[in-house]
Design a protein around this motif. Structure first.
Motif, PDB file in Angstrom:
ATOM      1  N   ASP A   1       0.830  -1.208   0.000  1.00 60.27           N
ATOM      2  CA  ASP A   1       0.000   0.000   0.000  1.00 60.27           C
ATOM      3  C   ASP A   1       0.866   1.260   0.000  1.00 60.27           C
ATOM      4  OD1 ASP A   1      -2.149  -1.668   0.098  1.00 60.27           O
ATOM      5  OD2 ASP A   1      -2.379  -1.559   2.281  1.00 60.27           O
ATOM      6  N   PHE A   2       0.227   2.404  -0.157  1.00 61.55           N
ATOM      7  CA  PHE A   2       0.860   3.723  -0.112  1.00 61.55           C
ATOM      8  C   PHE A   2       1.715   3.997  -1.343  1.00 61.55           C
ATOM      9  CE2 PHE A   2       0.884   2.017   4.345  1.00 61.55           C
ATOM     10  CZ  PHE A   2      -0.287   2.630   4.750  1.00 61.55           C
TER      11      PHE A   2
ATOM     12  N   ASP B   1       7.655   2.624 -10.408  1.00 59.40           N
ATOM     13  CA  ASP B   1       8.325   3.892 -10.744  1.00 59.40           C
ATOM     14  C   ASP B   1       9.371   4.252  -9.705  1.00 59.40           C
ATOM     15  OD1 ASP B   1       5.942   4.272  -9.044  1.00 59.40           O
ATOM     16  OD2 ASP B   1       6.565   6.375  -9.042  1.00 59.40           O
ATOM     17  N   ARG B   2       9.270   3.688  -8.493  1.00 59.62           N
ATOM     18  CA  ARG B   2      10.259   3.975  -7.443  1.00 59.62           C
ATOM     19  C   ARG B   2      11.625   3.370  -7.768  1.00 59.62           C
ATOM     20  NH1 ARG B   2       7.415   5.613  -2.724  1.00 59.62           N
ATOM     21  NH2 ARG B   2       5.618   6.744  -3.520  1.00 59.62           N
ATOM     22  N   LEU B   3      11.654   2.410  -8.696  1.00 59.04           N
ATOM     23  CA  LEU B   3      12.930   1.802  -9.074  1.00 59.04           C
ATOM     24  C   LEU B   3      13.837   2.771  -9.813  1.00 59.04           C
ATOM     25  CD1 LEU B   3      11.696  -1.667 -10.409  1.00 59.04           C
ATOM     26  CD2 LEU B   3      12.974  -1.270  -8.302  1.00 59.04           C
ATOM     27  N   PHE B   4      13.237   3.798 -10.421  1.00 53.57           N
ATOM     28  CA  PHE B   4      14.005   4.663 -11.328  1.00 53.57           C
ATOM     29  C   PHE B   4      13.886   6.146 -10.955  1.00 53.57           C
ATOM     30  CE2 PHE B   4      11.384   1.502 -13.784  1.00 53.57           C
ATOM     31  CZ  PHE B   4      12.297   0.469 -13.701  1.00 53.57           C
TER      32      PHE B   4
ATOM     33  N   GLU C   1      16.738   1.107  -5.720  1.00 55.89           N
ATOM     34  CA  GLU C   1      16.971   1.696  -7.052  1.00 55.89           C
ATOM     35  C   GLU C   1      17.538   0.618  -7.972  1.00 55.89           C
ATOM     36  OE1 GLU C   1      16.394   5.439  -9.085  1.00 55.89           O
ATOM     37  OE2 GLU C   1      15.860   4.735  -7.083  1.00 55.89           O
ATOM     38  N   MET C   2      17.328   0.823  -9.281  1.00 54.88           N
ATOM     39  CA  MET C   2      17.767  -0.163 -10.263  1.00 54.88           C
ATOM     40  C   MET C   2      18.201   0.544 -11.541  1.00 54.88           C
ATOM     41  SD  MET C   2      15.481  -3.287 -11.817  1.00 54.88           S
ATOM     42  CE  MET C   2      15.942  -4.138 -13.311  1.00 54.88           C
ATOM     43  N   ARG C   3      19.267   0.007 -12.176  1.00 54.92           N
ATOM     44  CA  ARG C   3      19.738   0.532 -13.460  1.00 54.92           C
ATOM     45  C   ARG C   3      20.107  -0.643 -14.366  1.00 54.92           C
ATOM     46  NH1 ARG C   3      17.895   4.229 -11.331  1.00 54.92           N
ATOM     47  NH2 ARG C   3      18.710   6.334 -10.980  1.00 54.92           N
ATOM     48  N   VAL C   4      20.072  -0.388 -15.672  1.00 57.03           N
ATOM     49  CA  VAL C   4      20.438  -1.387 -16.651  1.00 57.03           C
ATOM     50  C   VAL C   4      21.538  -0.813 -17.543  1.00 57.03           C
ATOM     51  CG1 VAL C   4      19.642  -2.834 -18.566  1.00 57.03           C
ATOM     52  CG2 VAL C   4      18.122  -2.396 -16.620  1.00 57.03           C
TER      53      VAL C   4
ATOM     54  N   PRO D   1       9.698   6.858   1.969  1.00 59.02           N
ATOM     55  CA  PRO D   1       9.302   5.579   1.381  1.00 59.02           C
ATOM     56  C   PRO D   1       9.610   5.491  -0.116  1.00 59.02           C
ATOM     57  CG  PRO D   1       7.402   7.024   1.409  1.00 59.02           C
ATOM     58  CD  PRO D   1       8.573   7.830   1.907  1.00 59.02           C
ATOM     59  N   ARG D   2      10.689   6.106  -0.570  1.00 56.73           N
ATOM     60  CA  ARG D   2      10.988   6.101  -2.004  1.00 56.73           C
ATOM     61  C   ARG D   2      11.645   4.793  -2.424  1.00 56.73           C
ATOM     62  NH1 ARG D   2       7.914   9.169  -4.533  1.00 56.73           N
ATOM     63  NH2 ARG D   2       9.323   8.870  -6.306  1.00 56.73           N
TER      64      ARG D   2
END
Length: 402
Positions: free
Chosen positions: A245-246, A251-254, A394-397, A262-263
């Motif tokens: 929830d919340f 979209d928080r991955l990037f 966080e995530m990147r490719v 809570p990002r």
């Protein structure tokens, strides 16, 4: 008359304080006891030879005035060493040798007046330092944007893998890419290099400044760039885990926020394990690696990366035309991965190396033989708490989009 007596008394008191102060100052750095008789020596000595070191065990003389036992020796590189062991122990560890072979060590007993006995000369035969086995296992090779370093360190020896390049004068010099570790399975990547040939020299050094031989190798890194984070988006499929929830959405991955609550992206705990999620890269590319920053879970003891819902064992899948029903038969398994703590410490403990490794983000390499993919799906098999729920900061490719 009283006035005169008072002055004399003050002068007398001042002189007493002065003498006391001087006596205290003179005795500050001297033993509390004064016994000039040297203690008896240790006896029944037993030597146990180990890798790069030896343990000397012994029996102590029956002497209540004995304070400690010490040993002096010289390392192969000429460094003089001294180790001490209290009178409550019955052994000394003689550490820091490089090559195998016989060495002499002098062992003393010391009393509470810091008076030492005559030395006993003990011959030890330490085995070859772990440094050399690590070096024999060492491999380096080209990677996307740099090179990889692979080595085995089963004894978890504290080492530095020194990566050297030639400076403008033609001398070998280290740079910020050297690796400092005590983990058993060493695999690191050095990135940020151009796609031109580099001549590297690599040597291994331990904490006693012993060094191995040197490996010379020319490396030409492969082309790699980071895909713009605005290019890829979440691509929810049936069967992927719902988010908590919340609004803890994909979209928080990037969003370029690596630590703030809570990002983060976090899945709902009520969904059955394992938990998966899918992203669209916007175009089919040759992927070199996926980089993930774990969320630092806050506890009463501080922040922990190897903890709770951060992924520990997971799979990365690729597809160019995923089934809309979320089934897996349109996906290729790219690789199965497991996150290790460099220190190997228990769950609620972290070393400085663990923290440095996690804060830099975890790089998960994609085999160079893998085809181009547009869609990636990550399937979390087990988190650090033993469940399937997952949390990612966080995530990147990275890869070659050309």
């Amino acid at each position: 008359m009283k006035k005169i007596i008072l002055k004399c008394s003050f002068a007398f008191l001042f002189s007493v304080l002065l003498v006391t102060s001087c006596s205290k100052e003179d005795n500050e750095n001297t033993p509390l006891e004064s016994n000039g008789t040297p203690p008896e020596q240790v006896f029944d000595i037993v030597v146990t030879d180990l890798d790069g070191k030896s343990e000397i065990s012994y029996k102590l003389p029956n002497d209540n005035n004995l304070l400690y036992v010490k040993a002096t020796y010289v390392l192969d590189n000429g460094t003089p060493m001294e180790v001490k062991s209290s009178s409550y122990k019955k052994s000394l560890l003689i550490d820091g040798y490089a090559a195998a072979g016989a060495r002499e060590v002098k062992v003393y007993t010391v009393n509470r007046s810091e008076v030492a006995s005559q030395p006993i000369t003990v011959t030890i035969n330490p085995k070859e330092s772990p440094l050399y086995n690590i070096f024999r296992s060492l491999e380096i090779g080209p990677d996307f944007g740099g090179l990889y370093v692979d080595a085995k360190n089963p004894t978890r020896t504290n080492i530095a893998i020194l990566l050297m390049l030639k400076d403008n004068n033609g001398d070998w010099t280290t740079n910020g890419n050297s690796i400092y570790t005590s983990t058993d399975e060493i695999f690191r990547t050095v990135r940020g290099l151009d796609t031109i040939p580099y001549e590297f020299a690599v040597t291994i050094r331990d904490r006693f400044l012993n060094t191995s031989d040197t490996l010379f190798q020319t490396i030409t890194p492969k082309y790699e760039t980071e895909l713009p984070r605005t290019q890829y988006t979440g691509y929810p499929l049936p069967g992927d885990a719902p988010t908590k929830d919340f609004g803890f959405g994909l979209d928080r991955l990037f969003d370029n926020n690596f630590v703030s609550w809570p990002r983060i992206y976090i899945t709902d705990a009520s969904a059955p394990a394992p938990h998966s999620f899918t992203i669209d890269l916007g175009a089919s590319i040759q992927i070199s690696r996926v980089k993930i920053w774990d969320y630092p879970q806050q506890t009463s003891s501080g922040f922990f990366y190897y903890w709770q819902f951060n992924m520990r064992k997971f799979e990365i899948w690729g597809s160019n035309n995923p089934n809309s029903d979320g089934t897996w038969d349109s996906w290729d398994l790219i690789g199965t991965y497991e996150q290790f703590k460099p220190s190997g410490l228990p769950l609620t403990q972290q070393s400085a190396e663990d923290l440095e490794y996690a804060r830099d983000g975890f790089n998960w390499p994609i085999p160079i033989t893998a085809p181009k993919y547009r869609y990636l799906r990550i399937n979390n098999l087990e988190n650090w708490a033993g469940g399937g729920r997952l949390a990612i900061a966080e995530m990147r490719v990275y890869g070659d989009p050309r």
